[in-house]
Design a protein around this motif. Structure first.
Motif, short mmCIF file in Angstrom:
data_model
loop_
_atom_site.label_atom_id
_atom_site.label_comp_id
_atom_site.label_asym_id
_atom_site.label_seq_id
_atom_site.Cartn_x
_atom_site.Cartn_y
_atom_site.Cartn_z
N LEU A 166 96.47 61.97 32.18
CA LEU A 166 95.16 61.37 32.37
C LEU A 166 95.12 60.11 31.53
CD1 LEU A 166 92.37 61.84 33.76
CD2 LEU A 166 91.58 62.64 31.53
N ALA A 167 94.99 58.96 32.18
CA ALA A 167 94.88 57.68 31.48
C ALA A 167 93.42 57.44 31.16
CB ALA A 167 95.43 56.56 32.35
N ILE A 168 93.12 57.29 29.88
CA ILE A 168 91.75 57.06 29.42
C ILE A 168 91.69 55.67 28.81
CG2 ILE A 168 89.85 57.93 28.02
CD1 ILE A 168 91.13 60.65 28.04
N GLY A 169 90.88 54.81 29.40
CA GLY A 169 90.76 53.45 28.94
C GLY A 169 89.60 53.29 27.96
N TYR A 170 89.89 52.62 26.86
CA TYR A 170 88.90 52.39 25.81
C TYR A 170 88.73 50.90 25.56
CZ TYR A 170 89.30 57.30 24.39
OH TYR A 170 89.29 58.67 24.36
N ARG A 171 87.59 50.55 25.00
CA ARG A 171 87.38 49.21 24.47
C ARG A 171 87.16 49.32 22.96
NH1 ARG A 171 83.87 47.74 27.71
NH2 ARG A 171 85.22 46.52 29.06
N ASP A 172 87.96 48.55 22.21
CA ASP A 172 87.79 48.46 20.77
C ASP A 172 86.60 47.55 20.50
OD1 ASP A 172 87.91 47.84 18.07
OD2 ASP A 172 90.08 47.53 18.04
N LEU A 173 85.51 48.11 20.01
CA LEU A 173 84.28 47.34 19.86
C LEU A 173 84.36 46.31 18.75
CD1 LEU A 173 81.66 50.20 20.39
CD2 LEU A 173 82.54 48.55 22.06
N ALA A 174 85.25 46.52 17.79
CA ALA A 174 85.37 45.56 16.69
C ALA A 174 86.17 44.33 17.10
CB ALA A 174 86.01 46.24 15.47
N ARG A 175 87.28 44.53 17.82
CA ARG A 175 88.19 43.43 18.17
C ARG A 175 88.07 43.00 19.61
NH1 ARG A 175 93.27 43.01 15.31
NH2 ARG A 175 94.19 42.77 17.37
N GLY A 176 87.53 43.85 20.45
CA GLY A 176 87.45 43.55 21.87
C GLY A 176 88.69 43.91 22.65
N ASP A 177 89.71 44.46 21.98
CA ASP A 177 90.94 44.83 22.67
C ASP A 177 90.70 46.00 23.63
OD1 ASP A 177 92.43 42.96 21.24
OD2 ASP A 177 93.00 44.39 19.69
N GLU A 178 91.43 45.99 24.73
CA GLU A 178 91.45 47.13 25.64
C GLU A 178 92.58 48.06 25.22
OE1 GLU A 178 91.98 45.09 29.35
OE2 GLU A 178 89.83 44.79 29.63
N GLN A 179 92.27 49.35 25.07
CA GLN A 179 93.24 50.33 24.62
C GLN A 179 93.37 51.43 25.66
OE1 GLN A 179 94.96 49.60 22.10
NE2 GLN A 179 93.72 48.31 20.76
N ILE A 180 94.46 52.19 25.58
CA ILE A 180 94.67 53.26 26.53
C ILE A 180 95.33 54.46 25.85
CG2 ILE A 180 96.91 52.31 27.26
CD1 ILE A 180 96.29 53.40 30.09
N ALA A 181 94.88 55.64 26.23
CA ALA A 181 95.51 56.88 25.79
C ALA A 181 95.99 57.63 27.02
CB ALA A 181 94.52 57.74 25.01
N LEU A 182 97.20 58.14 26.97
CA LEU A 182 97.75 58.98 28.03
C LEU A 182 97.74 60.42 27.53
CD1 LEU A 182 100.78 56.92 29.38
CD2 LEU A 182 98.40 56.94 30.17
N VAL A 183 96.95 61.27 28.19
CA VAL A 183 96.72 62.64 27.75
C VAL A 183 97.36 63.60 28.73
CG1 VAL A 183 94.96 64.38 27.24
CG2 VAL A 183 94.55 61.98 26.64
#
Length: 218
Positions: A33-50
């Motif tokens: 399951l790919a879960i997409g996140y936004r880092d609110l401090a830097r604005g970077d897009e992050q992803i976790a593979l679960v």
């Protein structure tokens, strides 16, 4: 952790990350399951593979720093691409685990262009630490707070950490994620990356005991 219509019910979001999207991802290593996140401090897009249910204790976990040259282009000057593949295979074989792919970590946090400049200096004889410092940049500028926040969002209380880097363990502990075990992720060295790996062992405290036999043979 439960899933309903592709959305995890994990409670209150940590203040530092925003979960944006979940989607099933079929890979050569297995189903994630790919879960997409936004880092609110830097604005970077992050992803976790679960893979599987990672809530609670002792989930197998990898914090993988972005490396375009190694992960995408198969560079032989680092072991990053090999580690990425090995970590995903290990998580799938385990049946439960998470890989947090950390955007903004290119070149240990100095960025892609600076990393390429550092690689040129390494080709001229500097080691990986000396090259960064010669550019007026830190040897390692990475921060793992966002990784810890992603794990908190997934209700991961402790992990078995796939890493040779003690600083990753220290960072997770500092940000409230337990580490029950640090699991080595040792890749066979190549002629092109042996000096790089020895520098990581000797100057950055990475646990790479398999290099001892290689050094004895040379």
């Amino acid at each position: 952790m439960t899933e309903s219509d592709g959305v995890f019910d994990v409670g209150t979001q940590p203040s530092g990350v925003e979960r944006v999207v979940n989607v099933r991802l079929s890979t050569r290593y297995g189903e994630f399951l790919a879960i997409g996140y936004r880092d609110l401090a830097r604005g970077d897009e992050q992803i976790a593979l679960v893979h599987g249910d990672v809530t609670g204790e002792e989930a197998l976990a990898r914090l993988h720093s972005e490396c375009l040259t190694g992960d995408a282009f198969g560079s032989r000057h680092c072991e990053c691409g090999d580690q990425l593949s090995a970590a995903l295979k290990a998580i799938a074989a385990e049946g439960r685990g998470v890989l947090v792919y950390l955007r903004g970590h290119e070149g240990r946090g100095i960025g892609l262009l600076a990393k390429l400049q550092a690689m040129r200096l390494q080709a001229e004889g500097l080691d990986t630490v000396e090259a960064n410092l010669a550019l007026g940049l830190p040897a390692d500028a990475r921060d793992y707070q966002v990784a810890a926040e992603v794990l908190h969002d997934l209700r991961v209380r402790s992990v078995r950490l796939l890493s040779n880097n003690p600083r990753k363990r220290e960072a997770l502990l500092r940000h409230g994620v337990g580490v029950s075990e640090q699991v080595p992720l040792l890749m066979p060295p190549r002629q092109e990356n042996l000096a790089y790996l020895l520098t990581k062992r000797d100057r950055m405290d990475h646990c790479l005991p398999h290099l001892d036999a290689v050094v004895q043979r040379t």
